[in-house]
Design an enzyme around this catalytic site. Structure first.
Site, PDB file in Angstrom:
ATOM      1  N   TYR A 387      32.971  48.825  37.220  1.00 45.83           N
ATOM      2  CA  TYR A 387      34.071  49.263  36.357  1.00 45.83           C
ATOM      3  C   TYR A 387      35.277  48.333  36.477  1.00 45.83           C
ATOM      4  O   TYR A 387      35.840  47.869  35.476  1.00 45.83           O
ATOM      5  CB  TYR A 387      34.446  50.699  36.728  1.00 45.83           C
ATOM      6  CG  TYR A 387      35.799  51.135  36.263  1.00 45.83           C
ATOM      7  CD1 TYR A 387      36.124  51.176  34.908  1.00 45.83           C
ATOM      8  CD2 TYR A 387      36.778  51.523  37.182  1.00 45.83           C
ATOM      9  CE1 TYR A 387      37.375  51.584  34.485  1.00 45.83           C
ATOM     10  CE2 TYR A 387      38.024  51.938  36.763  1.00 45.83           C
ATOM     11  CZ  TYR A 387      38.329  51.964  35.418  1.00 45.83           C
ATOM     12  OH  TYR A 387      39.571  52.361  35.009  1.00 45.83           O
ATOM     13  N   GLY A 390      34.538  44.807  35.107  1.00 48.13           N
ATOM     14  CA  GLY A 390      34.490  44.849  33.649  1.00 48.13           C
ATOM     15  C   GLY A 390      35.875  44.953  33.035  1.00 48.13           C
ATOM     16  O   GLY A 390      36.183  44.305  32.030  1.00 48.13           O
ATOM     17  N   CYS A 391      36.732  45.759  33.647  1.00 48.61           N
ATOM     18  CA  CYS A 391      38.108  45.889  33.153  1.00 48.61           C
ATOM     19  C   CYS A 391      38.859  44.571  33.297  1.00 48.61           C
ATOM     20  O   CYS A 391      39.591  44.154  32.394  1.00 48.61           O
ATOM     21  CB  CYS A 391      38.842  46.992  33.906  1.00 48.61           C
ATOM     22  SG  CYS A 391      38.373  48.664  33.416  1.00 48.61           S
ATOM     23  N   ALA A 392      38.696  43.899  34.439  1.00 51.88           N
ATOM     24  CA  ALA A 392      39.364  42.608  34.637  1.00 51.88           C
ATOM     25  C   ALA A 392      38.968  41.632  33.532  1.00 51.88           C
ATOM     26  O   ALA A 392      39.820  40.940  32.953  1.00 51.88           O
ATOM     27  CB  ALA A 392      39.011  42.038  36.010  1.00 51.88           C
ATOM     28  N   PHE A 395      40.638  42.673  30.182  1.00 51.83           N
ATOM     29  CA  PHE A 395      42.057  42.323  30.128  1.00 51.83           C
ATOM     30  C   PHE A 395      42.226  40.816  29.917  1.00 51.83           C
ATOM     31  O   PHE A 395      43.070  40.385  29.129  1.00 51.83           O
ATOM     32  CB  PHE A 395      42.773  42.766  31.407  1.00 51.83           C
ATOM     33  CG  PHE A 395      43.189  44.212  31.407  1.00 51.83           C
ATOM     34  CD1 PHE A 395      44.167  44.673  30.544  1.00 51.83           C
ATOM     35  CD2 PHE A 395      42.596  45.107  32.274  1.00 51.83           C
ATOM     36  CE1 PHE A 395      44.554  46.008  30.533  1.00 51.83           C
ATOM     37  CE2 PHE A 395      42.969  46.445  32.282  1.00 51.83           C
ATOM     38  CZ  PHE A 395      43.955  46.898  31.406  1.00 51.83           C
TER      39      PHE A 395
END
EC number: 2.1.1.79
Length: 427
Positions: A387, A390-392, A395
């Site tokens: 998670y 994937g967020c990094a 962004f």
């Protein structure tokens, strides 16, 4: 009709010259062995997961249970793999109906199965509705917040570090330490709110209490509310340990049930993702009514990049991370803030800072991997690594952003109550 190997099934969806190598439990392989990324399909359950839930949900189920893996994956920090897999995207293709039917028949020839989802998977939207958990109702919010945050506090501490701050930090440079960057974020918010000692702050969705500690150290009287019992326990102990009980308080409470009013400022840091787009007007009205005239609001939340993107999260995020989570564009959010009656003074995009924050969290998780697995089990440890990485990536690619909105509640004679130029120092 001959049964297909896993490699032959992969070739239906991926062109042969794709920069990926797939090895499978049935002895078959696909692609160049020297390709930059290798995916191992370890058992038949991985195939059944993909048949039953094609796309991100099936892939997540297989990865979390160890049914698919890659030697390029670093436990706790699979970030590198996202870039490698994006390079494969131009090589994807859709098989024709006859090819797809052949593949499904090959799978069915070994038996029709529906493997159980990982134990850590939450219920889908329909099941939550049948259980009476209406999205963004008080009961629904309590259940979804508890699902995400009532994990082991010790597990969160492994990657969040001593600040226990689960929101975007503010970096002076990429070399700034996580602790310094989190301190800078709290200072930035408090400086924007410009509270004096003795004035009152309400922190909606206070987490583990880092804002309460920092505000109280400035002499501000601060009340934090959260729906997570684990967070309340941690925050109350932290406040006692710091000797700040006369200034700081944290309650297990829905923000809508806070009986006090006339606050000098309200902050909401990383909580709006749980509110729901349709509930923005009532949310900001609740905040507006709890503020004195001339008081300030600092709203800090993840946003979409534009208003054309969908509001709801995908199946993976909805089942495993933020049930009922929704995101909107900064323009849509600012419009609701203004329509509520606030004057928006400042808007700031911290997208790059959140990517840096997530990288630090992933690095911490990887460094404490064995302890993380001991505390929550390997599937959940894998989940958080996946998670956050994937967020990094998202962004960095500007697929999502994060904004701070600073607004003022007008007085009867207007809002001529703040300096002509920004009054907060650069952090």
């Amino acid at each position: 009709m001959a049964s297909m190997t896993v490699a032959q099934m992969v070739e239906l969806f991926v062109k042969p010259d794709a920069p990926i190598h797939v090895t499978a439990f049935d002895g078959s392989s696909f692609g160049d062995p020297d390709a930059p990324v290798t995916i191992s399909v370890n058992n038949a359950r991985a195939v059944y997961h993909m048949v039953n839930a094609p796309g991100e949900l099936g892939l997540a189920r297989a990865y979390l249970q160890g049914d698919i893996d890659s030697p390029q994956l670093v436990p706790g920090n699979p970030y590198r793999l996202f870039g490698d897999l994006v390079a494969v995207k131009p090589y994807l293709r859709m098989p024709n109906p006859a090819q797809l039917a052949h593949a499904l028949a090959s799978v069915a020839s070994h038996g029709i199965r529906r493997p159980a989802a990982p134990d850590i998977e939450g219920p889908g939207r329909l099941r939550r509705l049948t259980e009476g958990l209406l999205p963004h109702s008080k009961a629904g919010d309590a259940a979804t917040v508890s699902y995400h945050y009532d994990q082991s506090n010790d597990f969160y501490a492994l990657f969040l570090g001593p600040s226990m701050t689960y929101t975007c930090a503010v970096f002076d440079s990429p070399d700034t330490s996580l602790e310094a960057a989190q301190k800078a974020k709290l200072d930035l918010i408090l400086d924007k709110l410009a509270l004096r000692p003795g004035e009152r702050l309400l922190d909606i969705g206070c987490g583990w209490g880092s804002m309460e500690i920092e505000a109280a150290r400035r002499g501000i009287r601060v009340l934090g509310v959260t729906l997570s019992e684990e967070q309340v326990e941690w925050a109350q102990r932290w406040i006692r340990d710091e000797g700040l009980e006369d200034l700081a308080e944290v309650r297990l409470m829905d923000y809508r049930d806070v009986p006090e009013g006339d606050f000098d400022a309200i902050c909401s840091i990383g909580m709006m993702e749980h509110v729901g787009h349709k509930h923005y007007p009532s949310y900001f009205k609740e905040i507006y009514d709890k503020l004195k005239p001339g008081a300030k609001l600092l709203n800090h939340q993840i946003t979409r990049c534009n208003s054309h993107q969908g509001k709801k999260a995908g199946e993976f995020i909805d089942r495993y991370i933020f049930p009922d989570g929704e995101l909107s564009s900064p323009a849509e959010i600012e419009m609701v803030i203004q329509d509520t009656g606030f004057e928006v003074v400042n808007q700031e995009n911290l997208r790059q800072h959140y990517a840096l924050t997530l990288h630090r969290w992933n690095e911490n998780l990887a460094a404490h991997w064995d302890e993380a697995v001991r505390l929550v089990g390997e599937p959940k440890a894998r989940l958080w690594g996946l998670y956050m990485a994937g967020c990094a990536y998202n962004f960095e690619m500007n697929h999502i952003q994060i904004h701070q909105f600073l607004a003022v509640k007008p007085e009867d004679n207007g809002t001529d109550v703040y300096p002509l130029r920004p009054w907060w120092p650069r952090h």
